[in-house]
Design an enzyme around this catalytic site. Structure first.
Site, mmCIF file in Angstrom:
data_model
loop_
_atom_site.group_PDB
_atom_site.id
_atom_site.type_symbol
_atom_site.label_atom_id
_atom_site.label_comp_id
_atom_site.label_asym_id
_atom_site.label_seq_id
_atom_site.Cartn_x
_atom_site.Cartn_y
_atom_site.Cartn_z
ATOM 1 N N MET A 102 0.831 -1.198 0.000
ATOM 2 C CA MET A 102 0.000 0.000 0.000
ATOM 3 C C MET A 102 0.867 1.249 0.000
ATOM 4 O O MET A 102 2.079 1.169 -0.089
ATOM 5 C CB MET A 102 -0.958 -0.056 1.167
ATOM 6 N N TYR A 870 -9.028 -39.263 14.212
ATOM 7 C CA TYR A 870 -7.749 -39.186 13.503
ATOM 8 C C TYR A 870 -7.931 -38.532 12.141
ATOM 9 O O TYR A 870 -9.044 -38.415 11.629
ATOM 10 C CB TYR A 870 -7.120 -40.583 13.340
#
Ligand code: PEP
Ligand code: MG
Length: 895
Positions: A102, A870
């Site tokens: 910017m 899992y």
């Protein structure tokens, strides 16, 4: 009344949401009593207001006026004063730093009149006019939208007419000349004069910073870094201090530890007699920070003291921007610094050893993505190579590719599947696309803090900067070195971001030391990778202690199984069996599918049975003692049949040439009969298993027999049978009945009990919505989030990523492909409902995930939050999943 403007003395480092990162840290340093030039911050809320309505908030103008008046009072100077003007910088500062993305405008407050005051007061007219020139240039490009090249051309022309190389050699008359040229340019381009009202300059600069939130390059960066699009930027208005007031002034960047390697020490770059962005822009090559000790010992010592203090305060690596104005040190910025993956692990471990952070915090400080980077291959140390130049090791890794001299070429070649190295003198934010597309980035200028270096580190791209010996000629699309090497566009080069070396041609790469260590191999102490390896292993240990989620691997060969096991997999969560039926065996399966008689079918099965048994024996042996989830055949039928088009051509040609092929014609008729428009939604998975029950029966028998055989050899095989693409419990019940019968037969023959759990993939929306029924027939669920994403969104997983995902990503419909990271709100919700209802129906139900998401960090955090048992992922991702599962346990995302 809403407060939009905050003095630097009004905030702290915890106010990043409101003040942006830069503003919050300026406030923090002000609070600590460090030498910060006074100023104020306009909040992100003001920016958001502007971005949504198109107007600044009503109160903003007045609040800026009040703070400006206070600032003027404090420093005793006024903006635009004809005698001794106050100048300010106007800088963007979002919550998450977006380096170089910017806008910044320096020297706001200079006008035709105040420049004379500045010249007189500073005693340095050249400096004053140079500052004015820089203001018109920055203001012209960022606020007025004039192409930067217009300014550069005029500067270059002036340097040429004066026969000098660098702008430092231009004198005050040149600067005055350029100011006039620039002002003429502004008028020619905009039809208006360069504003002479300092307050108007300030307001327009603030608005330009707001606007810069939505530039193309900022949007690309946010997408890449997954920064939300709507958070907006703050704007920092800060009293200018000058590093370009002579040789007793300068500007620099410092790190409290080496952000590239994590080594302890003093790192940074210093540029004498320079202003603001000169260091970061990489325009001139910099001095090492340590050289400052010779130039200005007092400032150097003060800086070191501040660095130590900041690190103790932030409990992390800090990066710092500072300026010395005539022997006085000023702190312009600090933040917790970006770092390479290696540095992240080393610093986390060091900080624990130094007692600054605890082990949990150390685990929070590293990511699976960083670990993945460290697992990338590196150049083979023993391979011959032709070193042509050396620069700065800006971002580690080994990259090989064709040299491309601009971003467009890099992108085009990468799209064609080429490996590319982007070669530039220096990069700027417009090069972002090219950097994303390239394997590595090479620049002849700039230091470790140049744009190229900072951005490449952030993206995990290999990068070498500041290669002085390189003469890059983008016009001629080539570079040469002092020693006469020449590389033209398209030539292959190799760059080593860990030591800054550039080689001609391809250098072979070898696996990383971290991978070796994770595989359980020891790494020599003298190896320069040893400190990183040590830190990684320590943090992996911590993650393993923390994590609740199990981590298994998706593996379907004994080799992969062994690799996964060494990388810490607790079993196989998905063994796909389709490859076992392809290749040379495809013909046999074809015969099975096309069999007309029971005998033909039986012959084909006889042929496949021993092969399947051997497949399973090997894998179960490799994973001895650990669960191996074997999925029964899943792919669509057509994968086992000859290609319809090929076969049609063959039959037609035979007919046309008067030699009709009866067998081919019959085969074609059968293939046509079985042809599907949407094979992925067709006869695959359990459907195929029900239509041709012999296939599943063959597999189940092979699994049971392999198990019995290994048991008889004293091993401990733990297979689990998984049925794919189940939508209704009846499908599963049917297969289950068959499987139990087959297993029973094998057990009877073996003379002992064989207990093999039978479960199912949950990968269709209907399955998730009937999970409680399905759980009655399943001992485990494994979420196939690839198919579940495909079917929940109605996206063909093989087509959409290339077809329209770019548009979707651009439009922000999602920030990341839902095939890569779980769509928590939609697909994730289905998973969570099914997991919940499944467990409710059957409390001992084991639940895992075996889609690609099982290895994705953000998805792992989601699966932890819904308490699955899992995840299962490709072997290479297993360490990443272990680490992220540990980290996920530390966060408060649990639902
Ligand atoms: C899935 O669908 O998520 C899955 C693991 O199966 P496959 O990718 O083989 O369809
Ligand atoms: Mg699937």
């Amino acid at each position: 009344m809403h407060q939009y403007v905050f003095d630097f003395s009004q905030g702290s480092k915890d106010d990043k949401d409101l003040l942006g990162g830069k503003g919050a840290n300026l406030a923090e340093m002000t609070r600590l009593g460090l030498p910060v030039p006074p100023g104020f911050t306009i909040s992100t809320a003001a920016c958001r207001h502007y971005l949504t309505t198109g107007f600044e908030p009503d109160e903003l103008h007045r609040q800026v006026g009040t703070h400006l008046a206070e600032l003027q009072e404090r420093v005793g100077r006024r903006l635009g004063d004809p005698e001794d003007p106050l100048l300010v910088s106007v800088r963007s500062g979002a919550k998450v730093s977006m380096p170089g993305m910017m806008e910044t405008v320096l020297n706001v407050g200079l006008t035709d009149i105040s420049v004379i005051g500045l010249a007189a007061h500073s005693g340095d007219p050249r400096f004053a006019w140079d500052s004015y020139r820089r203001l018109i240039q920055m203001f012209g490009t960022t606020v007025l939208g004039i192409d930067a090249e217009n300014f550069d051309d005029r500067l270059e022309a002036r340097k040429k007419s004066r026969n000098v190389d660098s702008d430092v050699e231009l004198d005050v008359s040149d600067m005055k000349f350029l100011v006039q040229e620039y002002k003429d340019l502004v008028f020619a381009e905009t039809g208006r004069d360069f504003p002479q009202d300092p307050r108007q300059q300030l307001d327009l600069a603030i608005r330009a910073v707001f606007d810069s939130w939505n530039t193309e390059r900022a949007k690309i960066y946010r997408r890449q870094e997954r920064i939300p699009d709507d958070s907006g930027t703050a704007v920092n208005v800060c009293t200018m201090v000058f590093g370009n007031l002579g040789s007793d002034s300068g500007t620099g960047v410092a790190f409290t530890r080496d952000p590239a390697t994590g080594a302890q020490g003093i790192y940074g770059d210093y540029l004498p007699n320079a202003q603001g962005e000169d260091v970061v822009a990489g325009i001139r090559n910099t001095l090492a920070l340590a050289d400052l000790e010779q130039l200005d010992k007092a400032c150097y010592d003060e800086l070191l003291g501040i660095m130590a203090r900041l690190e103790r305060h932030y409990l992390d690596l800090c990066d710092i921007e500072f300026t010395i104005e005539r022997g006085k040190l000023w702190m312009l910025q600090t933040r917790v610094g970006k770092r390479t993956a290696a540095a992240a692990f080393r610093i986390a471990a060091q900080l624990v050893d130094e007692g600054l952070i605890d082990q949990d915090e150390a685990l929070r400080r590293v990511t699976g993505q960083q670990l993945a980077q460290l697992m990338f291959p590196q150049f083979d140390p023993d391979a011959p190579r032709e070193l042509i130049a050396t620069g700065m090791a800006a971002s580690p890794g080994a990259a090989v590719g064709k040299a491309a001299f601009d971003s467009a070429t890099a992108v085009a070649w990468a799209d064609e599947g080429e490996d590319v190295i982007l070669v530039r003198r220096e990069t700027n934010p417009d090069d972002l696309r090219g950097m994303v597309a390239s394997r590595g980035v090479l620049t002849s200028r700039g230091g470790r803090t140049s744009h190229a270096a900072v951005v490449a580190r952030g993206m995990g791209r290999t990068c070498v900067t500041g290669v002085d010996a390189l003469r890059v000629d983008p016009g001629a699309r080539q570079f040469s070195t002092q020693d006469g090497a020449r590389v033209v566009e398209g030539d292959v080069i190799s760059i080593d971001g860990s030591n800054g070396e550039v080689y001609l041609g391809t250098v072979p790469v070898v696996p990383s030391a971290v991978v070796d260590a994770l595989h359980g191999e020891s790494v020599a102490e003298a190896d320069d990778q040893a400190p990183v390896v040590d830190a990684v292993l320590r943090l992996m240990d911590l993650a393993d202690q923390q994590r609740r989620l199990g981590v298994r691997a998706n593996a379907d060969t004994p080799d992969d199984a062994r690799r996964a096991r060494r990388l810490g997999a607790a079993g196989i969560g998905l063994c796909r069996t389709e490859h076992m039926f392809l290749g040379p065996r495809r013909k046999v399966v074809e015969r099975l599918i096309l069999a007309r008689t029971a005998e033909q079918r039986e012959t084909a099965l006889e042929e496949l049975r021993p092969l399947q048994r051997a497949d399973f024996t090997e894998i179960l042996e490799a994973m001895d003692g650990l669960p191996v989830t074997i999925r029964l055949l899943d792919p669509p039928l057509h994968e086992f049949l000859p290609d319809l088009t090929d076969l049609s051509v063959k039959v037609a040609v035979a007919e046309a040439t008067g030699t009709p092929d009866q067998e081919a014609a019959e085969l074609l008729a059968e293939v046509q009969r079985l042809h599907e428009q949407n094979p992925m939604l067709g006869m695959r998975g359990v459907r195929l298993g029900l239509v041709i029950p012999e296939l599943f029966a063959l597999q189940v028998r092979a699994i049971a027999e392999a198990t019995a055989e290994l048991r008889s050899r004293g091993l401990d095989p733990c297979p689990e049978i998984m049925v794919p693409l189940v939508a209704a419990v009846q499908e599963l019940e049917s297969v289950r009945e068959m499987a139990q019968e087959t297993i029973g037969d094998v057990a009877t023959a073996a003379g002992y009990e064989l207990s093999i759990p039978i479960g199912t993939m949950i990968e269709l929306p209907r399955a998730t919505m009937t999970a409680s029924q399905i759980a009655e027939a399943a001992e485990f669920f494994s979420f196939g989030t690839n198919d579940l994403t495909q079917t929940a969104w109605g996206f063909s997983r093989d087509d959409v990523e290339a077809a329209f995902f770019p548009t979707y990503l651009e439009r922000g419909i999602f920030g990341v492909s839902p095939f890569e990271s779980i769509d928590a709100e939609g697909v994730g919700r289905l998973v969570s409902i099914a997991a919940w209802e499944g467990k409710e129906a059957r409390p001992d139900l084991k639940i895992g995930v075996c889609g690609e998401h099982g290895g994705d960090p953000a998805s792992i955090h989601f699966f932890e939050s819904i308490l699955l048992d899992y995840v299962s992922c490709s072997p290479f991702r297993v360490p990443v999943a272990r680490l992220e599962a540990g980290r996920a346990r530390l966060s408060d995302e649990r639902s």
